[in-house]
Enzyme design. Structure first.
Site, PDB file in Angstrom:
ATOM      1  CB  ALA A  37      -0.932   0.000   1.217  1.00  0.00           C
ATOM      2  CG  ASP A 151       6.813   9.834  -6.967  1.00  0.00           C
ATOM      3  OD1 ASP A 151       7.739  10.316  -6.291  1.00  0.00           O
ATOM      4  OD2 ASP A 151       5.934   9.091  -6.496  1.00  0.00           O
TER       5      ASP A 151
END
Length: 592
Positions: A37, A151
């Site tokens: 996650a 990113d």
């Protein structure tokens, strides 16, 4: 863009069991385990229908509620589906319009660079050079699709046996559109941002090159080039101070220092980065051996390759209790559906007395006993159909043979033959002695309208192929045309149109579309068999190689294969398609 970002931890913790709040399926993909996650959502392991493992990222509901995020996310997914590089994890499926947006990428059995360095320490120089060269190739393909990663960091680089894989390209751009980024949700890692990104200025492909230099420094030393600490402190150093390269091996200094130039224009292109890697390796061509990673990291790959399968759903319990077994009453075997389970053998013939010879002209039925309602299974065809009277005569003949001998049978059959020659039906009388004209009719004399006609099967039509059709938004195709080509118009009961709303549309009455699964091979048989009908397929669900079955209300069938999309700087929006058409295929291969 991708969706694979496992949590840090030992290899045994890679495949985490699903928890109470985890779904068990996503759009037909059965989930096998949770991979991790992050700030954007959760990542799960699943499989394609062909058995290939995939990583499915389910976006957090907070993002899904933001319309601007959805718009950008759909745009980035569409762009990402055009990225087909050796060092990227390709996006193979997605849903940007559902309650919880998600995307699926090829599963990469390898740890992230962040996990590998945190667990096993810095990589050797040779491995760093191969790592950066592979990442530069990935950026070349990503930038070619009009995407800036934004990113690029160690947790978004996976280490596979044959090289690195860059993932999650474009997600940060979609997240930047939401108000959540200013309310406690952080997208992007300050330690790996570029100066212009930290200052809120224009982001370009050179921004990713700066991040590439930071990743190289981290892989070679085990620490970020601008240190760690609070976000504000790290960002200040990135904008105003020089990186700490004291621990970087000499062979990597030129490569890393040039990538970390404050001025974007002073940084090398991704092509120059690969050339710098070749120079540092003292080779004109980089060769990637199978053991390009340290042994401890390679062992983590082996563990991740043993991906678990989804749990099998148990069959529903029977509503009625099973009958108790009785040794005196044979248990009735359950009958499987046609095509499933082993065929049921016929019962063995019962013993009988050998009859005397039968005249060649007598049509006696073979005395082997066969159940009257034998099901048809593969390899066990139904017994040939006989006229009802003929079967009774045959059974009567067998009975007569066993009781009175061959003479009476011969007389019976001879009498039957005479009646047949005189126009009477074969067999003459029923077991009860009464005449039955409906059952005694000779098959030769049966009215063709009353007999079961053998269905006439039309052969499948020959396919007609049309390659490289550029279908522009606002145009349509008509499959019945001799030359299938785009025609203007998107609303008008067309067989296949590219709506400017961003979807393929089957508007014609009775027309349907079926989006085939990734890896599913389209054919006439596959299109006939698939019943997942819809009238619209959104373009953001399509990628190169994806196929759509088209059935028209006029009886034609087609297979559309996506070959590409227009470039972002193109003056028009279009898809490049290969189209195969089978005309009048809906009624062929069946009763006319």
């Amino acid at each position: 863009m991708s969706g694979q970002q496992p949590d840090r931890g030992s290899a045994a913790q890679v495949f985490q069991p699903l928890e109470g709040d985890d779904p068990t399926t996503i759009a037909g993909y059965r989930l096998a385990a949770r991979l991790g996650a992050g700030g954007m959502g959760k990542v799960y392991l699943s499989y394609t229908p062909g058995g290939r493992p995939v990583a499915i990222k389910v976006i957090r509901p907070e993002f899904g509620e933001d319309p601007e995020f959805r718009r950008r996310f759909a745009q980035e997914v569409q762009s990402a589906q055009r990225v087909q590089g050796l060092f990227t994890a390709p996006v193979i499926d997605a849903d940007t319009n559902g309650t919880r947006p998600w995307l699926a990428t090829a599963y990469v059995p390898g740890p992230s660079l962040a996990d590998a360095v945190a667990t096993h320490g810095a990589l050797p120089v040779e491995a760093v050079l191969l790592l950066i060269a592979g990442m530069a190739e990935a950026l070349h393909v990503i930038h070619g699709a009009g995407i800036v990663h934004r990113d690029l960091k160690p947790s978004n680089v996976l280490l596979a046996a044959d090289g690195p894989r860059v993932i999650d390209f474009g997600i940060a751009y979609a997240a930047d559109a939401t108000s959540l980024t200013g309310s406690g949700v952080t997208i992007g890692t300050p330690s790996f941002m570029a100066p212009e990104q930290a200052a809120g200025k224009k982001v370009t492909p050179a921004t990713d090159v700066f991040a590439l230099g930071q990743v190289a420094a981290y892989a070679a030393t085990g620490s970020p080039a601008f240190g760690e600490g609070t976000s504000h402190g790290v960002l200040y150093r990135i904008v105003h101070e020089e990186p700490d390269l004291s621990g970087v091996p000499e062979r990597l200094l030129e490569l890393i220092s040039r990538c970390l130039a404050k001025d974007p224009a002073a940084r090398p292109s991704v092509t120059e980065v690969i050339r710098l890697c070749q120079t540092a390796n003292a080779e004109t061509v980089l060769r990637r051996p199978e053991d390009w990673l340290p042994g401890a990291v390679a062992a983590d790959i082996t563990v991740r390759a043993a991906a678990p399968a989804p749990a099998q759903t148990p069959p529903p319990p029977s509503s009625a209790p099973a009958a108790a077994y009785s040794p005196t009453v044979p248990a009735a075997p359950s009958t499987p559906p046609p095509g499933y389970g082993p065929p049921t053998p016929h019962p063995a013939p019962q013993p009988y007395s050998t009859p005397p010879p039968v005249p060649a002209h007598a049509h006696a039925y073979a005395p082997t006993q066969v159940p009257a309602h034998t099901p048809a299974y593969p390899g066990h065809p139904q017994p040939p159909k006989r006229g009802g009277k003929g079967l009774l005569v045959a059974l009567a003949a067998v009975l007569v043979f066993g009781i009175a001998g061959g003479g009476m049978a011969y007389a019976l059959l001879t009498d039957d033959e005479k009646k047949t020659a005189g126009g009477s039906s074969q067999g003459g009388r029923t077991a009860g002695g009464g005449e039955d004209a409906a059952q005694n009719a000779d098959p030769k004399d049966t009215d063709p309208k009353d007999a079961d006609p053998k269905p006439e099967v039309k052969p499948d039509p020959e396919p007609a192929d049309y390659k490289g059709i550029n279908l522009t938004a606002g145009y349509h195709l008509t499959l019945g045309d001799d030359e299938v080509r785009p025609q203007v118009g998107e609303d008008g009961s067309y067989e296949l149109s590219y709506d400017t709303g961003g979807y393929l549309d089957a508007e014609a009455e009775g027309g349907t579309l079926v989006l085939l699964d990734p890896g599913q091979q389209g054919s006439l048989a596959a299109c006939r068999a698939d019943t997942r009908f819809t009238e619209t397929v959104y373009v953001n669900k399509l990628s190169k190689g994806r196929q759509v079955c088209v059935t028209t209300g006029t009886g034609h069938m087609g297979l559309v294969t996506v070959q590409g999309f227009s470039a972002e700087d193109s003056p028009s929006t279009y898809m490049t398609l290969d189209v195969t058409v089978w005309r009048n295929a809906v009624n062929s291969g069946s009763d006319s």
